[in-house]
Design a protein around this motif. Structure first.
Motif, mmCIF file in Angstrom:
data_model
loop_
_atom_site.group_PDB
_atom_site.id
_atom_site.type_symbol
_atom_site.label_atom_id
_atom_site.label_comp_id
_atom_site.label_asym_id
_atom_site.label_seq_id
_atom_site.Cartn_x
_atom_site.Cartn_y
_atom_site.Cartn_z
ATOM 1 N N LYS A 100 0.601 -1.045 -0.088
ATOM 2 C CA LYS A 100 0.023 0.287 0.115
ATOM 3 C C LYS A 100 0.995 0.798 0.320
ATOM 4 C CE LYS A 100 -3.483 -2.532 2.844
ATOM 5 N NZ LYS A 100 -4.403 -1.817 3.721
ATOM 6 N N THR A 101 0.728 1.917 -0.631
ATOM 7 C CA THR A 101 0.992 3.647 -0.887
ATOM 8 C C THR A 101 0.745 4.361 -1.193
ATOM 9 O OG1 THR A 101 3.147 4.485 -1.490
ATOM 10 C CG2 THR A 101 1.953 3.328 -2.931
ATOM 11 N N ASP A 102 0.444 5.388 -0.611
ATOM 12 C CA ASP A 102 -0.125 6.765 -1.323
ATOM 13 C C ASP A 102 0.209 7.466 -2.228
ATOM 14 O OD1 ASP A 102 -1.821 6.720 1.360
ATOM 15 O OD2 ASP A 102 -0.238 8.281 1.671
ATOM 16 N N ALA A 114 -3.286 3.816 -7.199
ATOM 17 C CA ALA A 114 -2.663 4.716 -6.037
ATOM 18 C C ALA A 114 -4.155 5.176 -5.226
ATOM 19 C CB ALA A 114 -2.017 6.251 -5.912
ATOM 20 N N LYS A 115 -4.556 5.007 -3.728
ATOM 21 C CA LYS A 115 -5.581 5.170 -3.129
ATOM 22 C C LYS A 115 -5.999 6.661 -3.410
ATOM 23 C CE LYS A 115 -4.534 6.217 1.585
ATOM 24 N NZ LYS A 115 -4.530 5.768 2.983
ATOM 25 N N ASP A 116 -7.407 7.193 -3.682
ATOM 26 C CA ASP A 116 -7.385 8.033 -3.578
ATOM 27 C C ASP A 116 -7.198 9.318 -2.366
ATOM 28 O OD1 ASP A 116 -8.951 10.383 -5.088
ATOM 29 O OD2 ASP A 116 -11.055 9.745 -4.868
ATOM 30 N N THR A 117 -6.668 10.890 -3.081
ATOM 31 C CA THR A 117 -6.218 11.172 -1.402
ATOM 32 C C THR A 117 -7.609 12.629 -2.039
ATOM 33 O OG1 THR A 117 -4.790 12.161 -2.829
ATOM 34 C CG2 THR A 117 -3.827 10.467 -1.429
#
Length: 130
Positions: A100-102, A114-117
């Protein structure tokens, strides 16, 4: 599944072939990760060891084409979270199965995984969803 936080991958390896070292051909197929974590100190009454910086560690990588392809796009030398599980063939060992990473990561279809920030990657302004 469990997680190991704040690790930095520096090498993902997948090897496949036939070894002829022992005379008779023997197939091999393996996958592993090398990563660094902050060094830890040992502080016991009979032993004190101080460490500064980072220490290298190795963990098996689940030998699955999808997992290997995912780690081929893993950002190197930046903090990530490793997702791990027990090796089904040897429950005394752990295997990395995901991360997992931003940071933006290309997925197998060429897009960002990437996860939605909720923010535009190029600015600090939130992205409108409308």
């Amino acid at each position: 599944m469990a997680e190991i936080n704040d690790v930095m991958i520096f090498c993902a390896t997948h090897g496949k072939g036939v070894s002829r070292k022992s005379g008779s051909p023997k197939p091999y197929d393996f996958a592993s990760l090398e990563y660094i974590v902050k060094a830890t100190n040992v502080d016991m009454p009979e032993c004190q060891i101080s460490n500064w910086g980072y220490q290298a560690k190795t963990i098996g990588l689940k030998n699955d084409p999808a997992v290997i392809a995912r780690f081929a796009n893993c950002p190197l030398l930046v903090p990530i979270t490793l997702v791990i599980e027990f090796d089904p063939q040897d429950f005394t060992k752990l295997l990395a199965v995901d991360f997992k990473t931003d940071l933006p990561v290309k997925d197998e279809f060429g897009g960002s995984a990437a996860k939605d920030t909720g923010k535009d990657a190029k600015s600090s302004e939130p992205v409108s969803k409308f």
